[in-house]
Design an enzyme around this catalytic site. Sequence first.
Site, PDB file in Angstrom:
ATOM      1  N   GLY A 175      -3.908  -7.765  -4.786  1.00  0.00           N
ATOM      2  CA  GLY A 175      -3.157  -8.663  -3.922  1.00  0.00           C
ATOM      3  C   GLY A 175      -2.343  -7.909  -2.882  1.00  0.00           C
ATOM      4  O   GLY A 175      -2.719  -6.823  -2.420  1.00  0.00           O
ATOM      5  N   SER A 176      -1.192  -8.462  -2.546  1.00  0.00           N
ATOM      6  CA  SER A 176      -0.409  -7.950  -1.420  1.00  0.00           C
ATOM      7  C   SER A 176       0.236  -6.594  -1.675  1.00  0.00           C
ATOM      8  O   SER A 176       0.836  -6.024  -0.757  1.00  0.00           O
ATOM      9  CB  SER A 176       0.671  -8.964  -1.042  1.00  0.00           C
ATOM     10  OG  SER A 176       0.089 -10.150  -0.561  1.00  0.00           O
TER      11      SER A 176
END
Length: 375
Positions: A98-99
């Site tokens: 993810g981020s």
Amino acid sequence: IQDRYGRIVQDIESIRAARPGRDLVLSIDLRIQYLAYRALKEQVTEQKASSGAIVVIDIATGEVLAMVDQPAFNPNDRDQMQQWRYRNRAVTDVYEPGSSMKPFFVAAGLISGRYDDRSVIDTSPGFIKVGAHVFTDEQDLGSVDIATILSNSSNGCMAHLALSLPRKLIWTTLRGFGFGQLATSGYPGESAGLLAPLHTWRPIDIATMSHGYGISVTTLQLAHAYATVGALGISRPISFLRIDAPPAGRRVMAAGLCRELIVMMRHVISLEGTAPLAAIPGYSVSGKTGTAWKADDGSYEQHHYVSVFAGVAPASAPRLAAAVMINDPQNGIHMGGDVSAPVFAKVVGPALRLMAVAPDEPVEQPAELRTASLQ
């Protein structure tokens, strides 16, 4: 010489001359290991997660001070003989982060010279279309600097930044930070993760990788990458054995650019960022959250997540790097800033004090103490 049944027929000679043994001392610090075990087990249980992992690295040396998995197992208890338990998830299990990948695309932007800590990117109208896919943000941030983009975790703006960079520069930057390759630990069964070959990259691949999809990592890899940022661009070999002097390592990013990136990531820990729960009283923290849907059978399950937080502390002179992964939390919250960031704070804060690392920020006194001191 052996026969076809593996029986020794004749000893001819020693292939390697005998040599004296040496002491084997692990780098694991039992105090920090216990802190990590307790905090991770508590959070995995509370969030009803299927598993979790945490790795803590000494930035100055590359030594692994703690590495914990949940669910754990006791090899002396034969009643626990279940094959799925018998692996070290921190080095064998891969996931899309993810981020938590966004800082490394920002790093590529800084290395390119096209961006710096003063750069402003127009995120309007709050989405970007890449091919047939539209990447949207929760709100239209307008024109903002990169620190704000990281603190708000803007997918659309990260796609915009990534697509403005040469593909080869992104690839070499990610490889430099250790993605898509073994983490030099020598740990048996370690996974190299997944970074697709450069020649297969399309614009949609670059856009999705910029916010942590289409690339897979281990928790050890992620902690090592953040440790490299904390070491101001020096990638040191991972070691599970205690070492007497820091290895030289290799430079993958200029020290000044790493300092800019660390300052940008401090905004993620602010009240306006995605990880205020990673804050440690007395110490500044830089890091990034990550929340990704889990892939299963060729599609993403939109109610099953991997929650991640990785960072360094103290931000002014990083000494420890840690990555926390909670797999499939099922207790009503799933964002990395809510699920994994608190584990980081509970482990890294006490660990810094155990290592006698000086605080770099004032500790807020409770209101009643402030009042008493004025009387």
